[in-house]
Design a protein around this motif. Sequence first.
Motif, PDB file in Angstrom:
ATOM      1  N   LEU A  59       1.068  10.241 -11.710  1.00  0.00           N
ATOM      2  CA  LEU A  59       0.365  10.673 -10.502  1.00  0.00           C
ATOM      3  C   LEU A  59      -1.100  10.947 -10.814  1.00  0.00           C
ATOM      4  N   ALA A  83       0.090   3.009  -8.796  1.00  0.00           N
ATOM      5  CA  ALA A  83       1.011   3.017  -7.656  1.00  0.00           C
ATOM      6  C   ALA A  83       2.173   2.070  -7.918  1.00  0.00           C
ATOM      7  N   GLY A  84       1.858   0.909  -8.510  1.00  0.00           N
ATOM      8  CA  GLY A  84       2.906  -0.050  -8.850  1.00  0.00           C
ATOM      9  C   GLY A  84       3.876   0.513  -9.869  1.00  0.00           C
ATOM     10  N   ARG A  86       4.509   3.731 -10.416  1.00  0.00           N
ATOM     11  CA  ARG A  86       5.300   4.777  -9.756  1.00  0.00           C
ATOM     12  C   ARG A  86       6.433   4.155  -8.950  1.00  0.00           C
ATOM     13  N   ASN A  87       6.128   3.018  -8.360  1.00  0.00           N
ATOM     14  CA  ASN A  87       7.119   2.376  -7.506  1.00  0.00           C
ATOM     15  C   ASN A  87       8.271   1.789  -8.309  1.00  0.00           C
ATOM     16  N   TYR A  92      11.100  10.049  -8.548  1.00  0.00           N
ATOM     17  CA  TYR A  92      10.786  11.482  -8.511  1.00  0.00           C
ATOM     18  C   TYR A  92      11.849  12.266  -7.778  1.00  0.00           C
ATOM     19  N   GLN A 114      10.282  -0.904   0.297  1.00  0.00           N
ATOM     20  CA  GLN A 114       9.254  -1.493   1.158  1.00  0.00           C
ATOM     21  C   GLN A 114       7.923  -1.588   0.438  1.00  0.00           C
ATOM     22  N   TYR A 115       7.658  -0.615  -0.433  1.00  0.00           N
ATOM     23  CA  TYR A 115       6.391  -0.641  -1.155  1.00  0.00           C
ATOM     24  C   TYR A 115       6.462  -1.503  -2.415  1.00  0.00           C
ATOM     25  N   ARG A 117       6.211  -4.684  -4.143  1.00  0.00           N
ATOM     26  CA  ARG A 117       5.698  -6.015  -3.786  1.00  0.00           C
ATOM     27  C   ARG A 117       6.063  -7.061  -4.824  1.00  0.00           C
TER      28      ARG A 117
ATOM     29  N   MET B   1       4.289  -3.863   1.373  1.00  0.00           N
ATOM     30  CA  MET B   1       4.925  -3.551   2.655  1.00  0.00           C
ATOM     31  C   MET B   1       4.584  -4.634   3.675  1.00  0.00           C
ATOM     32  N   LYS B   2       5.604  -5.096   4.384  1.00  0.00           N
ATOM     33  CA  LYS B   2       5.379  -6.158   5.365  1.00  0.00           C
ATOM     34  C   LYS B   2       4.586  -5.617   6.545  1.00  0.00           C
ATOM     35  N   GLU B   5       6.545  -3.928   9.155  1.00  0.00           N
ATOM     36  CA  GLU B   5       6.945  -2.557   8.827  1.00  0.00           C
ATOM     37  C   GLU B   5       5.794  -1.588   9.055  1.00  0.00           C
ATOM     38  N   ILE B   9       5.870   1.577  11.574  1.00  0.00           N
ATOM     39  CA  ILE B   9       5.517   2.948  11.199  1.00  0.00           C
ATOM     40  C   ILE B   9       4.455   3.486  12.149  1.00  0.00           C
ATOM     41  N   ARG B 320       4.440   9.122   0.240  1.00  0.00           N
ATOM     42  CA  ARG B 320       4.348   7.659   0.184  1.00  0.00           C
ATOM     43  C   ARG B 320       3.654   7.210  -1.109  1.00  0.00           C
ATOM     44  N   GLN B 321       2.591   7.954  -1.468  1.00  0.00           N
ATOM     45  CA  GLN B 321       1.887   7.589  -2.710  1.00  0.00           C
ATOM     46  C   GLN B 321       2.802   7.757  -3.919  1.00  0.00           C
ATOM     47  N   SER B 322       3.596   8.860  -3.927  1.00  0.00           N
ATOM     48  CA  SER B 322       4.422   9.127  -5.101  1.00  0.00           C
ATOM     49  C   SER B 322       5.487   8.054  -5.288  1.00  0.00           C
ATOM     50  N   ILE B 323       5.900   7.400  -4.210  1.00  0.00           N
ATOM     51  CA  ILE B 323       6.920   6.364  -4.383  1.00  0.00           C
ATOM     52  C   ILE B 323       6.320   4.967  -4.397  1.00  0.00           C
ATOM     53  N   GLY B 324       4.995   4.881  -4.530  1.00  0.00           N
ATOM     54  CA  GLY B 324       4.421   3.578  -4.821  1.00  0.00           C
ATOM     55  C   GLY B 324       3.482   2.995  -3.802  1.00  0.00           C
ATOM     56  N   ALA B 325       3.110   3.753  -2.755  1.00  0.00           N
ATOM     57  CA  ALA B 325       2.146   3.207  -1.795  1.00  0.00           C
ATOM     58  C   ALA B 325       0.763   3.165  -2.434  1.00  0.00           C
ATOM     59  N   THR B 326       0.088   2.030  -2.320  1.00  0.00           N
ATOM     60  CA  THR B 326      -1.270   1.908  -2.864  1.00  0.00           C
ATOM     61  C   THR B 326      -2.258   2.426  -1.813  1.00  0.00           C
ATOM     62  N   PRO B 327      -3.498   2.686  -2.242  1.00  0.00           N
ATOM     63  CA  PRO B 327      -4.504   3.102  -1.249  1.00  0.00           C
ATOM     64  C   PRO B 327      -4.581   2.141  -0.071  1.00  0.00           C
ATOM     65  N   ASP B 329      -2.144   0.300   1.149  1.00  0.00           N
ATOM     66  CA  ASP B 329      -0.975   0.510   2.023  1.00  0.00           C
ATOM     67  C   ASP B 329      -1.276   1.627   3.009  1.00  0.00           C
ATOM     68  N   ILE B 330      -1.814   2.737   2.484  1.00  0.00           N
ATOM     69  CA  ILE B 330      -2.100   3.911   3.323  1.00  0.00           C
ATOM     70  C   ILE B 330      -3.200   3.576   4.325  1.00  0.00           C
ATOM     71  N   GLN B 333      -1.910   1.473   7.093  1.00  0.00           N
ATOM     72  CA  GLN B 333      -1.018   2.217   7.988  1.00  0.00           C
ATOM     73  C   GLN B 333      -1.822   2.956   9.051  1.00  0.00           C
TER      74      GLN B 333
END
Lengths: 238, 409
Positions: A59, A83-84, A86-87, A92, A114-115, A117, B1-2, B5, B9, B320-327, B329-330, B333
């Motif tokens: 993080l 981010a990749g 973490r995904n 966590y 979904q995240y 890629r 993310m498609k 999707e 959201i 969302r960031q912690s599970i892999g969303a990139t800047p 992606d955010i 959105q």
Amino acid sequence: MATRLIIKTKDLTQIYGMGDARVAALDGVSISVHEGEFVAIMGPSGSGKSTLMNILGCLSRPTSGAYFLDDEDVSGLDKVELAGIRNKKIGYIFQSYNLLSRTTALDNVVLPLQYDRLTERTTEERKKVAMKVLEMVGLADRVEHQPQELSGGQQQRVAIARALVNSPVLIMADEPTGNLDSKSGAEIMQLLHDLHNQGATIVMVTHSTEIASHTERTIHLLDGKIDKIIGNGKKAKQ
Amino acid sequence: MKSSEVFNIAWAAILKNKVRSLLTMLGIIIGVAAVIVMVAISAGTEATISEQITSLGSNLVFVQSSFSRGGAGGGMPQGGLVYDDAAAIAENVQGVGGVVVEQSATESIKADGVVLDGITLLGSTADFPSVRDMDVAVGRYFNEIEVERKQKVAVLGASLAEELFGTTDPIGQDITVGNTRLVVIGVLEEKGLVGDVDYDSRLYMPITVVLDKFAPTQFAKIMGDSVRLIYVEVNDQENLDDVILQIQLLIAKRHDLPLEEADFTVTTQQDIIGTQEATTAAFRSLLGWVAGVSLIVGGIGIMNIMLVSVTERTREIGIRQSIGATPNDIRWQFLTEALLLSLVGGFIGVIFGVGGAWIFGSVSGMRTVVVTESIILAFSSAALVGAFFGFYPANKAAELDPIDALRYE
């Protein structure tokens, strides 16, 4: 050691502030965690355990020092690359579950997919994968429930399912039982044990010696340095 | 993310706060609707004006007295156009289809026991119907000989005929105008209001009769055959400039004046339409700016709510960031959410604008023409506003530090 190293750090240092106000939250921490290990990190507040947790969980990046996660140097990666990581590589589990509100358990678990890629999956395939993990944590009959309709223990199970759904190499658990009553807490610890027995690598931050005693090793931090590392009488899985 | 999707959201986030989303969109809705309604009103006005002007006859040249010499000081106007100038134009200028002189007066009319006060008498020459695009419904218009001989004949406007004679055939009936008796020889086709002139309530007669019997003032009696305006119909649009030059030279010569000191001006139908168009174009661009400002205000509203939304959902962003969303992606959105807000607002605005233009048209009686370009312009401006004002909040969300965001209460 025949098993591969999941975590290998060398002189991790994190410095906050500038000039005279410089504080070293972490000061030269070097640790290793092997595949299949269950490790606890303990320490009083201000000892740097959250900082270490954040760096190990990708993080944040250390001010200096090296961090190899699953043989990949991640200390120099940029935001997008982190981010990749973490995904794909980290799952966590938080003290306060951190599920998206007004979103069903299933959709919460689908989210990391979904995240993702790197793996091509249809919406149906994602749901299938998420369903399988939710079944594994014993919530097959709650998939359409939203977090506010679930008990704390159930919410933490959804969070664990979410952590597992992308088959990470490392599970980071931050006080996973902190918000739970003792019965639910025991159930969650049992679930973590089961995961560990199936070969998962888990690093858990806790302030409770009782919880820490479930693990194989406890790393004690003090003032940003490793104070001591204590084996808890359980053998690391070979 | 498609992208589907991301869309889902964003859509879910908008539906989660329906009232707030609607209030956010209000600025865009009003802005878009305002653009469409205002353009519809000005386009309607423009269409009405140009239709009216061309309905007065195309290829018209107006020769007007300007009294530039001696008259401006309030003294006796010297010169100006006279009735004979019209005859001279008809005789000497090449390429002229017809020449009409008008002189009006106001009198009371008596016929068949009906008395009408304050009726406008329009004295003209025989070419009037063809030059001014008027048609005769019953009977005929007076001819050149009748004009020359000051025959006491009259042609009635459609509504005037109805008021005076009702269903009786007015042809051949006598009417008394002031103290003069005239014979009705025709009734004109209904023309309606043109500008603010009601052509149907007028009485038409040879101009010589008006000059002779109904000259509006003592002064006009002295002036005798002085006229204010001569209408000249040009045969061919291509000869317009040539005809204008011929008229200028001819009348200047007749008045014994150099062209630079002419006591008359020549304008064309095109000049008038041009002036009208310039006026409505200025009006339209003013309305456009007003509507544009309200779109910008709407955009600021979107930015405002998006900033609140980003703050409120800091925790969600952290998760969302912690599970892999990139800047990115955010960013996408939140940008999608802002875009969706403005597009939905724009869509509602288009509906309100088209409906509003229609309602305004039928309530006020003003003509409104919904211009397709205005819909496209307003809708795409709304999208642009959404993208522009959504970018800052979206960027702010994308730049959040995951640790801070996760810790946010």
